[in-house]
Enzyme design. Structure first.
Site, PDB file in Angstrom:
ATOM      1  N   LYS A   3      31.416  38.812  38.454  1.00  0.00           N
ATOM      2  CA  LYS A   3      31.392  38.551  36.684  1.00  0.00           C
ATOM      3  C   LYS A   3      30.169  38.940  36.361  1.00  0.00           C
ATOM      4  O   LYS A   3      30.113  39.752  35.334  1.00  0.00           O
ATOM      5  CB  LYS A   3      31.800  37.026  36.567  1.00  0.00           C
ATOM      6  CG  LYS A   3      32.992  36.390  37.307  1.00  0.00           C
ATOM      7  CD  LYS A   3      32.954  36.086  38.703  1.00  0.00           C
ATOM      8  CE  LYS A   3      31.955  35.407  38.971  1.00  0.00           C
ATOM      9  NZ  LYS A   3      32.482  34.159  39.656  1.00  0.00           N
ATOM     10  N   GLY A  61      38.473  30.688  44.634  1.00  0.00           N
ATOM     11  CA  GLY A  61      39.054  30.417  46.059  1.00  0.00           C
ATOM     12  C   GLY A  61      38.817  31.719  46.773  1.00  0.00           C
ATOM     13  O   GLY A  61      38.976  32.695  46.476  1.00  0.00           O
ATOM     14  N   VAL A  78      34.394  35.199  49.412  1.00  0.00           N
ATOM     15  CA  VAL A  78      35.417  36.272  48.636  1.00  0.00           C
ATOM     16  C   VAL A  78      35.607  37.554  49.759  1.00  0.00           C
ATOM     17  O   VAL A  78      36.596  37.866  50.192  1.00  0.00           O
ATOM     18  CB  VAL A  78      34.898  36.875  47.498  1.00  0.00           C
ATOM     19  CG1 VAL A  78      36.114  37.813  46.981  1.00  0.00           C
ATOM     20  CG2 VAL A  78      35.013  35.567  46.433  1.00  0.00           C
ATOM     21  N   GLY A  96      40.123  34.812  38.918  1.00  0.00           N
ATOM     22  CA  GLY A  96      40.444  34.824  40.137  1.00  0.00           C
ATOM     23  C   GLY A  96      41.627  35.535  40.527  1.00  0.00           C
ATOM     24  O   GLY A  96      41.855  36.732  40.217  1.00  0.00           O
ATOM     25  N   ILE A 100      44.668  35.524  38.882  1.00  0.00           N
ATOM     26  CA  ILE A 100      45.580  35.947  37.842  1.00  0.00           C
ATOM     27  C   ILE A 100      45.400  37.364  37.521  1.00  0.00           C
ATOM     28  O   ILE A 100      44.151  37.781  37.346  1.00  0.00           O
ATOM     29  CB  ILE A 100      44.871  35.121  36.430  1.00  0.00           C
ATOM     30  CG1 ILE A 100      45.062  33.559  37.032  1.00  0.00           C
ATOM     31  CG2 ILE A 100      45.849  35.444  35.590  1.00  0.00           C
ATOM     32  CD1 ILE A 100      44.451  32.592  35.652  1.00  0.00           C
ATOM     33  N   GLY A 135      34.695  26.100  48.351  1.00  0.00           N
ATOM     34  CA  GLY A 135      34.334  27.551  47.968  1.00  0.00           C
ATOM     35  C   GLY A 135      34.574  27.829  46.779  1.00  0.00           C
ATOM     36  O   GLY A 135      34.605  29.191  46.336  1.00  0.00           O
ATOM     37  N   LYS A 138      32.822  35.748  31.871  1.00  0.00           N
ATOM     38  CA  LYS A 138      34.402  36.083  31.825  1.00  0.00           C
ATOM     39  C   LYS A 138      34.839  36.438  30.366  1.00  0.00           C
ATOM     40  O   LYS A 138      35.594  37.315  30.207  1.00  0.00           O
ATOM     41  CB  LYS A 138      35.130  35.167  32.617  1.00  0.00           C
ATOM     42  CG  LYS A 138      34.672  35.186  34.134  1.00  0.00           C
ATOM     43  CD  LYS A 138      35.130  33.840  34.842  1.00  0.00           C
ATOM     44  CE  LYS A 138      35.278  33.744  36.271  1.00  0.00           C
ATOM     45  NZ  LYS A 138      35.214  32.400  36.621  1.00  0.00           N
ATOM     46  N   ASP A 161      29.282  30.990  33.925  1.00  0.00           N
ATOM     47  CA  ASP A 161      30.394  31.848  34.516  1.00  0.00           C
ATOM     48  C   ASP A 161      31.384  32.116  33.566  1.00  0.00           C
ATOM     49  O   ASP A 161      31.779  33.260  33.455  1.00  0.00           O
ATOM     50  CB  ASP A 161      31.018  30.876  35.705  1.00  0.00           C
ATOM     51  CG  ASP A 161      32.053  31.682  36.446  1.00  0.00           C
ATOM     52  OD1 ASP A 161      31.750  32.673  37.162  1.00  0.00           O
ATOM     53  OD2 ASP A 161      33.195  31.140  36.219  1.00  0.00           O
TER      54      ASP A 161
END
Ligand code: HSE
Length: 397
Positions: A101, A299, A13, A130, A132, A183, A201, A197
């Site tokens: 996160k 990604g 990232v 990500g 969005i 990735g 979120k 994860d």
């Protein structure tokens, strides 16, 4: 004047943030209303061939003590040392934008408070979904609504794996390895596969929408490691896709019920068609009825897009954005126990099981699977034990 920012971490990232910034520098500066530049990139590794080699530092204090740096993008991941670094930046009045996160889910309340006290911002659009846009729409565009439920596919890696299993009959391990190469996966992919994860979120979304910090430890979380190809095939026969769904519901008793579970999603539900690394978030609210947000959930550049969007916001806002915050809590007593979660349930049972009071019964390839009428989680668990069910999974219409 040129605004200087720093990027903490040069992994997938962080390197994406630098790449996207220089790719679109001119239009970014127009939107920010000022010239901008990356002054430092913090990473302990060597990047001698990088076109930005002169910007690397291994010493966080270079960034902290440079008053010219007014904004920071944190892309290191993990709670420490990210928490110490981010808090120190905020206490110096430097706004921070993060994709982390775990950091927001565990320490968001403390960092939001630090930002408020030092008149800067702690932004985290990239921490959920990500690419969005979901954080800002929730506290700004949907601010007029009473939000009653959020349900989403919030982990790109598991959605990628489930899609590959279903569409290409790919083995779980091969699909995971491909997600890692692309990735998408966390450093330790257990966090993806076991639902941690997605849990972080949904904690972030729940905290933001319901105003109190929701800790991951208070959320029932089940990942996809027990989902087998036979479940995916059985679900398809019944008219459902299996997705890892993270959700939170506002209950009449004033509590909330967040959870993460593999879920049979009806082909009539738009979320069933969300495939590969894509994520989707459905928001149910009194004004809008329901609205869906969709895009790449993981990604390099998709996540970098959200981080940079926040950096630009930070450059434009020199006061704290108060609508994007929540309170600390002593305990998570406002989180309802999973036992009262209501749904219809899919059970995978040994062949020749005698089953009564069920809505559907199918039998294929030596596997029996049934869908019950509505039961609470506690009732479904008891029924699964009685039926010797190997799996029980909620159903979403
Ligand atoms: N590992 C995460 C995912 C990355 O697969 O969704 C984005 O948060």
């Amino acid at each position: 004047m040129s605004v200087k920012f720093a990027v903490l971490g040069h992994g997938v990232v962080g390197s994406g943030v630098v790449e996207l910034f220089y790719k679109n520098k001119n239009s970014i500066e127009k939107r920010a209303g000022t010239e901008m530049d990356v002054k430092y990139i913090l990473d302990l590794r060597e990047f001698p061939d990088s076109p930005y080699a002169d910007k690397f530092t291994k010493n966080f204090d270079d960034i902290l003590n440079d008053d010219e740096v007014t904004a920071v993008a944190e892309c290191m991941g993990g709670v420490e040392p990210a928490f110490t670094f981010v808090k120190a930046c905020l206490e110096k009045g430097k706004s921070v934008s993060t994709s982390n996160k775990e950091l927001v889910a565990e320490k968001g309340d403390i960092l939001l408070q630090a930002a408020k006290e030092h008149n800067c911002n702690f932004f985290f659009e990239a921490s959920v979904g990500g690419a969005i846009p979901i954080i800002r729409p929730l506290h700004r565009c949907l601010a007029a609504n009473d939000i009653t439920k959020i349900a989403g596919i919030l982990n790109g890696t598991t959605n990628f794996i489930l899609t590959k299993m279903y569409n290409e009959n790919m083995a779980f391990a091969d699909a995971l390895s491909l997600a890692q190469q692309l990735g998408y996966a966390e450093k330790d992919p257990t966090a993806d596969v076991e639902g941690h994860d997605a849990c972080r979120k949904i904690c972030i979304l729940s905290s933001l929408v319901y105003g109190k910090h929701v800790y991951p430890s208070s959320v029932y979380t089940k990942g996809i490691s027990d989902v087998e190809l036979c479940d995916v095939a059985a679900a398809d026969v019944l008219g459902y896709a299996i997705k890892l769904v993270a959700s939170v519901t506002k209950l009449e008793n004033g509590k909330i019920l967040p959870s993460v579970m593999p879920t049979l999603v009806s082909y009539d539900n738009i979320m069933s068609g969300v495939n590969d690394v894509f994520n989707a978030v459905l928001v149910y609210a009194d004004g809008v009825d329901k609205t869906m947000f969709y895009g790449r959930g993981a990604g390099k550049l998709p996540t970098a897009s959200a981080v940079l969007g926040d950096v630009i916001e930070a450059v434009k806002h020199n006061v704290t954005v108060f609508s994007q915050s929540w309170e600390s809590v002593e305990d998570n007593s406002f989180v309802e126990s999973i036992d009262s979660y209501k749904s219809r349930w899919y059970f995978r049972v040994p062949v020749n099981t005698v089953i009564e009071d069920v809505e559907t019964y199918e039998h294929e390839n030596g596997i029996s699977f049934v869908i019950s009428n509505e039961l609470t989680f506690a009732e479904a668990k008891a029924k699964a034990e009685k039926l010797n069910a190997v799996a029980f999974i909620p159903v979403m219409e």
